[in-house]
Write an enzyme that holds these catalytic residues in place. Structure first.
Site, PDB file in Angstrom:
ATOM      1  CD  GLN A  65       2.674   4.092   3.091  1.00  0.00           C
ATOM      2  OE1 GLN A  65       2.631   4.619   1.976  1.00  0.00           O
ATOM      3  NE2 GLN A  65       3.809   3.904   3.746  1.00  0.00           N
ATOM      4  CG  ASN A  72      -1.903  -1.137   1.227  1.00  0.00           C
ATOM      5  OD1 ASN A  72      -2.325  -1.589   0.175  1.00  0.00           O
ATOM      6  ND2 ASN A  72      -2.285  -1.602   2.413  1.00  0.00           N
ATOM      7  CG  HIS A  93       0.168  -5.638   4.053  1.00  0.00           C
ATOM      8  ND1 HIS A  93      -0.472  -5.613   5.271  1.00  0.00           N
ATOM      9  CD2 HIS A  93       0.345  -4.343   3.696  1.00  0.00           C
ATOM     10  CE1 HIS A  93      -0.681  -4.355   5.630  1.00  0.00           C
ATOM     11  NE2 HIS A  93      -0.197  -3.563   4.686  1.00  0.00           N
ATOM     12  CG  HIS A  98       4.155  -1.717   5.643  1.00  0.00           C
ATOM     13  ND1 HIS A  98       4.176  -0.354   5.804  1.00  0.00           N
ATOM     14  CD2 HIS A  98       2.852  -2.056   5.510  1.00  0.00           C
ATOM     15  CE1 HIS A  98       2.931   0.108   5.773  1.00  0.00           C
ATOM     16  NE2 HIS A  98       2.108  -0.911   5.578  1.00  0.00           N
TER      17      HIS A  98
HETATM   18  P1  AMP Z   1      -0.913  -0.176   5.876  1.00  0.00           P
HETATM   19  O1  AMP Z   1      -2.345   0.164   6.132  1.00  0.00           O
HETATM   20  O2  AMP Z   1      -0.633  -0.813   4.560  1.00  0.00           O
HETATM   21  O3  AMP Z   1      -0.002   0.998   6.156  1.00  0.00           O
HETATM   22  O4  AMP Z   1      -0.557  -1.315   6.918  1.00  0.00           O
HETATM   23  C1  AMP Z   1      -0.131  -1.059   8.221  1.00  0.00           C
HETATM   24  C2  AMP Z   1      -0.271  -2.349   8.963  1.00  0.00           C
HETATM   25  O5  AMP Z   1       0.494  -2.285  10.130  1.00  0.00           O
HETATM   26  C3  AMP Z   1      -1.711  -2.694   9.378  1.00  0.00           C
HETATM   27  O6  AMP Z   1      -2.082  -3.934   8.818  1.00  0.00           O
HETATM   28  C4  AMP Z   1      -1.627  -2.742  10.902  1.00  0.00           C
HETATM   29  O7  AMP Z   1      -2.433  -3.757  11.450  1.00  0.00           O
HETATM   30  C5  AMP Z   1      -0.152  -3.002  11.134  1.00  0.00           C
HETATM   31  N1  AMP Z   1       0.383  -2.539  12.390  1.00  0.00           N
HETATM   32  C6  AMP Z   1       0.258  -1.303  12.939  1.00  0.00           C
HETATM   33  N2  AMP Z   1       0.932  -1.235  14.095  1.00  0.00           N
HETATM   34  C7  AMP Z   1       1.503  -2.446  14.295  1.00  0.00           C
HETATM   35  C8  AMP Z   1       2.328  -3.022  15.310  1.00  0.00           C
HETATM   36  N3  AMP Z   1       2.722  -2.310  16.382  1.00  0.00           N
HETATM   37  N4  AMP Z   1       2.709  -4.308  15.188  1.00  0.00           N
HETATM   38  C9  AMP Z   1       2.323  -5.041  14.127  1.00  0.00           C
HETATM   39  N5  AMP Z   1       1.562  -4.550  13.118  1.00  0.00           N
HETATM   40  C10 AMP Z   1       1.143  -3.282  13.207  1.00  0.00           C
END
Ligand code: AMP
Ligand code: ZN
Length: 114
Positions: free
Chosen positions: A94, A87, A102, A100
């Site tokens: 995002q 994303n 997924h 990152h």
């Molecule tokens: P995005 O929406 O693509 O930016 O994805 C961010 C992802 O990070 C989401 O799926 C969240 O669930 C995950 N996330 C946020 N904080 C944490 C954390 N502390 N540990 C693990 N995953 C996280």
């Protein structure tokens, strides 16, 4: 390292995460809010805000994230396939501004994504 970045803090170990794989370039850990039976995040250890901010000089690092994702998927037993998502920006969905991937698997994915 960006001092206010949650994923940089996970890399540094100051925020806990369920770490799955790590090498000198990348870290893989479990997503806190899983959207599939397997939902992992693969991140570069260096802070890159998003794919839109990645430099051409970081191409091999980005390739490393992809090939490691495939290795991690294999090790996780995702033999039926999986989905890798990157994303990017607000319209891309995002929410954490540290690049990152997924890695989702363990169920059938539909298309198009929401
Ligand atoms: P995005 O929406 O693509 O930016 O994805 C961010 C992802 O990070 C989401 O799926 C969240 O669930 C995950 N996330 C946020 N904080 C944490 C954390 N502390 N540990 C693990 N995953 C996280
Ligand atoms: Zn960061």
């Amino acid at each position: 390292m960006s001092s206010d970045c949650i994923f940089c803090k996970i890399v540094a170990g100051s925020i806990p995460a369920k770490r799955v794989y790590e090498d000198e370039l990348c870290l893989c850990f479990a997503d806190l809010n899983p959207q599939a039976p397997t939902h992992l995040l693969v991140i570069p250890k260096v802070h890159i805000a998003s794919l839109a901010e990645a430099e051409p000089a970081q191409s091999s690092l980005l390739g490393h994230l992809l090939t490691k994702s495939a290795e991690i998927a294999r090790a996780a037993g995702l033999d039926g396939g999986y989905r890798v998502i990157l994303n990017t920006g607000p319209d891309g969905g995002q929410t954490v501004d540290h690049l990152h991937l997924h890695l989702l698997g363990g169920r059938h994915m539909t298309w198009p994504p929401g």
